[in-house]
Design an enzyme around this catalytic site. Sequence first.
Site, PDB file in Angstrom:
ATOM      1  N   GLN A 149       0.807  -1.218   0.000  1.00  0.00           N
ATOM      2  CA  GLN A 149       0.000   0.000   0.000  1.00  0.00           C
ATOM      3  C   GLN A 149       0.842   1.271   0.000  1.00  0.00           C
ATOM      4  O   GLN A 149       0.307   2.368  -0.112  1.00  0.00           O
ATOM      5  CB  GLN A 149      -0.932   0.006   1.220  1.00  0.00           C
ATOM      6  CG  GLN A 149      -1.967  -1.103   1.207  1.00  0.00           C
ATOM      7  CD  GLN A 149      -2.803  -1.131   2.483  1.00  0.00           C
ATOM      8  OE1 GLN A 149      -2.695  -0.273   3.343  1.00  0.00           O
ATOM      9  NE2 GLN A 149      -3.647  -2.154   2.605  1.00  0.00           N
ATOM     10  N   HIS A 171      -1.372   0.396   5.763  1.00  0.00           N
ATOM     11  CA  HIS A 171      -1.880   1.516   6.559  1.00  0.00           C
ATOM     12  C   HIS A 171      -0.854   2.624   6.774  1.00  0.00           C
ATOM     13  O   HIS A 171      -0.493   2.954   7.906  1.00  0.00           O
ATOM     14  CB  HIS A 171      -2.398   1.009   7.911  1.00  0.00           C
ATOM     15  CG  HIS A 171      -3.525   0.040   7.798  1.00  0.00           C
ATOM     16  ND1 HIS A 171      -4.162  -0.497   8.902  1.00  0.00           N
ATOM     17  CD2 HIS A 171      -4.137  -0.518   6.713  1.00  0.00           C
ATOM     18  CE1 HIS A 171      -5.121  -1.328   8.497  1.00  0.00           C
ATOM     19  NE2 HIS A 171      -5.113  -1.354   7.167  1.00  0.00           N
ATOM     20  N   GLU A 189     -15.059   5.835   9.182  1.00  0.00           N
ATOM     21  CA  GLU A 189     -15.499   6.984   9.962  1.00  0.00           C
ATOM     22  C   GLU A 189     -15.288   8.311   9.242  1.00  0.00           C
ATOM     23  O   GLU A 189     -14.328   8.485   8.484  1.00  0.00           O
ATOM     24  CB  GLU A 189     -14.737   7.040  11.296  1.00  0.00           C
ATOM     25  CG  GLU A 189     -15.027   5.875  12.210  1.00  0.00           C
ATOM     26  CD  GLU A 189     -14.334   5.987  13.555  1.00  0.00           C
ATOM     27  OE1 GLU A 189     -14.510   5.069  14.388  1.00  0.00           O
ATOM     28  OE2 GLU A 189     -13.625   6.987  13.792  1.00  0.00           O
ATOM     29  N   TYR A 219      -9.747   9.173  19.161  1.00  0.00           N
ATOM     30  CA  TYR A 219     -10.862   8.719  18.328  1.00  0.00           C
ATOM     31  C   TYR A 219     -11.165   7.234  18.491  1.00  0.00           C
ATOM     32  O   TYR A 219     -12.002   6.702  17.767  1.00  0.00           O
ATOM     33  CB  TYR A 219     -10.610   9.123  16.870  1.00  0.00           C
ATOM     34  CG  TYR A 219     -10.755  10.616  16.704  1.00  0.00           C
ATOM     35  CD1 TYR A 219     -11.981  11.194  16.408  1.00  0.00           C
ATOM     36  CD2 TYR A 219      -9.672  11.465  16.938  1.00  0.00           C
ATOM     37  CE1 TYR A 219     -12.126  12.570  16.320  1.00  0.00           C
ATOM     38  CE2 TYR A 219      -9.813  12.838  16.855  1.00  0.00           C
ATOM     39  CZ  TYR A 219     -11.041  13.379  16.549  1.00  0.00           C
ATOM     40  OH  TYR A 219     -11.193  14.757  16.480  1.00  0.00           O
ATOM     41  N   TYR A 228     -11.972  -8.833   9.863  1.00  0.00           N
ATOM     42  CA  TYR A 228     -12.386  -9.412   8.585  1.00  0.00           C
ATOM     43  C   TYR A 228     -12.886 -10.845   8.769  1.00  0.00           C
ATOM     44  O   TYR A 228     -13.692 -11.331   7.985  1.00  0.00           O
ATOM     45  CB  TYR A 228     -11.235  -9.341   7.584  1.00  0.00           C
ATOM     46  CG  TYR A 228     -10.864  -7.923   7.261  1.00  0.00           C
ATOM     47  CD1 TYR A 228     -11.673  -7.130   6.447  1.00  0.00           C
ATOM     48  CD2 TYR A 228      -9.719  -7.345   7.798  1.00  0.00           C
ATOM     49  CE1 TYR A 228     -11.348  -5.813   6.169  1.00  0.00           C
ATOM     50  CE2 TYR A 228      -9.383  -6.026   7.519  1.00  0.00           C
ATOM     51  CZ  TYR A 228     -10.196  -5.271   6.710  1.00  0.00           C
ATOM     52  OH  TYR A 228      -9.878  -3.958   6.444  1.00  0.00           O
TER      53      TYR A 228
END
Length: 376
Positions: free
Chosen positions: A91, A153, A246, A256, A267
């Site tokens: 990623q 991420h 979100e 948060y 998952y």
Amino acid sequence: MTRFITWRSLLALLLILPLGVACANPNLDTREHVVKVVPLTDGLENPWSLAFLPNGDMLITERPGRLRIFRDGQLLPDPVAGLPEIRAFRQGGLLDIALHPDFENNRLLYLSYAANHQGGITTRVARGRFENDTLHDVEVLFTAEPASDNGRHFGSRLLFDRAGYLYITVGDRGDMPRAQDLNDHAGSTIRLHDDGRIPEDNPFVGRSDARPEIYTYGNRNAQGMALHPDTGAVWQNEHGPRGGDELNLIRAGVNYGWPVITHGVEYSGATIGEGLTEKEGMEQPVHHWTPSIAPSGMAFYTGDVFPNWRGNVFVGALAHTHVTRLVMDGDRVVEEEPMFREMGQRIRDVRQGPDGYLYLLTDHTNGRLLRVEPAE
């Protein structure tokens, strides 16, 4: 047997044909405007972000590590020279791009990207002076620590607020507990001066158990960030796991909740954290998506081309392959409209151009730059 071609079929065909073959743009009905989606270029390899230059050019990042110029209706063949060393891994790669608020005078360009660091890989932000289609005098302003050996991420959205502070999102790197550790940059929003200095009023400055760059924490993997056009507040969207994406209003020092509380599950279907959706001392999202849409690029619309969209939030969806329009009433979402599902495209970025049109990037190996225009 006679077969009828629907407008959905025509649009799908338009988005897979070479640009020279496509000769028509079928109209699309949304709740407020009839629009058409016009392909401007293809040939982009997993584009991630774009920025509009004062001279009318566009700069587009490609995740494998290239910065491209779109000029006078054409994608230039040669990438921009002078970029920092980028690690394209899963990623990670070249990710977001942002112009300094005074770019017209100082020509400073900011890039976020994945980079090798201390035997691992991490999120890094650098800036350089963009002149003659080349990046000069590149300097690293921020390196997320500690590094990790996985490729998930990275977060990596960039945003300047009205006071000139730079905000950077850093994902939890696929290691959930890191997002609750204030001595770890992972799973946070970073706030810096434009030259990388740490603002004295950052919420954790002076604490021995926290990194002073951190502005918020408990964030999983935020990939959309935009300024509210009226209040100047920073808004952000972040990926949940299986559900629990979100939309958040970003405020100094707020936790948060990830991964202690979430509206999603693993998952595999297993419970995450404490199995709760709320807990004292942890912020609730303004809006959440369950099941997940995998939100990415995000923009508030302020233009004149689509007057009924003014003040709405537009969010690209990777998993559900659409753009979602959120109607706001203050800090509340009061209506949602998924749009452009017929295209079947992973929408990585959404930006409003200086011309008032919406621009989209599709995250594919043959990615595209698209423009949303009023139907004629």
